[in-house]
Motif scaffolding. Structure first.
Motif, PDB file in Angstrom:
ATOM      1  N   UNK A  57       1.065  -1.177   0.186  1.00  0.00           N
ATOM      2  CA  UNK A  57      -0.258   0.167   0.719  1.00  0.00           C
ATOM      3  C   UNK A  57       0.716   1.313   0.032  1.00  0.00           C
ATOM      4  N   UNK A  58       1.741   1.099   0.868  1.00  0.00           N
ATOM      5  CA  UNK A  58       2.897   2.459   0.869  1.00  0.00           C
ATOM      6  C   UNK A  58       3.852   2.775  -0.739  1.00  0.00           C
ATOM      7  N   UNK A  59       3.652   2.050  -1.758  1.00  0.00           N
ATOM      8  CA  UNK A  59       4.169   1.890  -2.778  1.00  0.00           C
ATOM      9  C   UNK A  59       3.903   2.529  -3.530  1.00  0.00           C
ATOM     10  N   UNK A  60       2.500   1.906  -3.424  1.00  0.00           N
ATOM     11  CA  UNK A  60       1.464   2.325  -4.495  1.00  0.00           C
ATOM     12  C   UNK A  60       0.672   3.332  -4.573  1.00  0.00           C
ATOM     13  N   UNK A  61       0.778   3.816  -3.023  1.00  0.00           N
ATOM     14  CA  UNK A  61       0.753   5.634  -2.960  1.00  0.00           C
ATOM     15  C   UNK A  61       2.307   6.650  -2.935  1.00  0.00           C
TER      16      UNK A  61
END
Length: 213
Positions: A114-118
């Protein structure tokens, strides 16, 4: 690297004040506050103006980055040097990637994704970050990321490089040298030695050619 006969420079005068300033520059650059204070005290040097400015905060930022606590390092960096990370995209990407790696190290794979996507994915709009993004995403394919081909991204020397770069950027922003005098001196000495070695090689080649003529 060439070895020089000590006799060539044993009579060269060295200013003690210059030596002390070089040592102090190294201590200040690397946030060794207590050692710097003790060094000034025992040598009788005049305390340089602003030499301790924000040293404690810089040291905390460096330590947080080394520990992988990149978000805290970024928070303190913003406090010390507002907008630095907004202007230095490479540094911001590196720090965000440290947090991503820290999540993986803690086996928080869903949170890491999720962190990578955002936070990391937006950097993909620039081609210069594509390879790095692919390398970091490759870590997600492994249950044990530190056993992946990209394991070097999880090593302490990778964090060390980013922490050093951050420290240099902060120093430059507050109008202090990005490199210590000792580092600069070593760099200059290395370049001069390499140049002399190359010139000596040319001279020896010319001598060989003359001898063979």
């Amino acid at each position: 690297m060439m070895d020089f006969d000590p006799k060539l420079y044993e009579n060269v005068a060295i200013n003690d004040a210059d030596v002390r300033n070089i040592v102090l520059s190294y201590l200040v650059h690397n946030c060794f506050k207590e050692t710097a204070e003790a060094f000034i005290s025992c040598t009788g040097m005049n305390q340089p103006a602003n030499y301790l400015v924000d040293m404690d905060l810089r040291k905390s930022i460096f330590i947080f980055a080394m520990e992988g606590n990149a978000l805290k390092a970024m928070e303190l960096t913003e406090h010390l040097t507002p907008n630095l990370l907004e202007e230095e995209n490479d540094l911001r990407f590196d720090l965000l990637s440290l947090h991503f790696v820290d999540l993986l190290s803690s086996r928080k794979f869903t949170e890491a994704l999720e962190f990578a996507q955002t936070k990391l994915a937006p950097f993909g709009k620039s081609p210069k970050y594509m390879q790095k993004l692919e390398d970091f995403m490759a870590l997600l394919a492994y249950d044990e990321p530190d056993c992946s081909p990209m394991f070097h991204l999880m090593r302490s020397d990778y964090r060390q490089t980013i922490a050093d770069n951050l420290n240099q950027a902060i120093l430059a922003r507050v109008n202090l040298p990005s490199y210590s005098s000792m580092e600069t001196l070593i760099q200059q000495t290395t370049v001069v030695t390499q140049c002399l070695h190359q010139e000596l090689g040319k001279v020896l080649e010319e001598v060989d050619e003359r001898c063979c003529a």
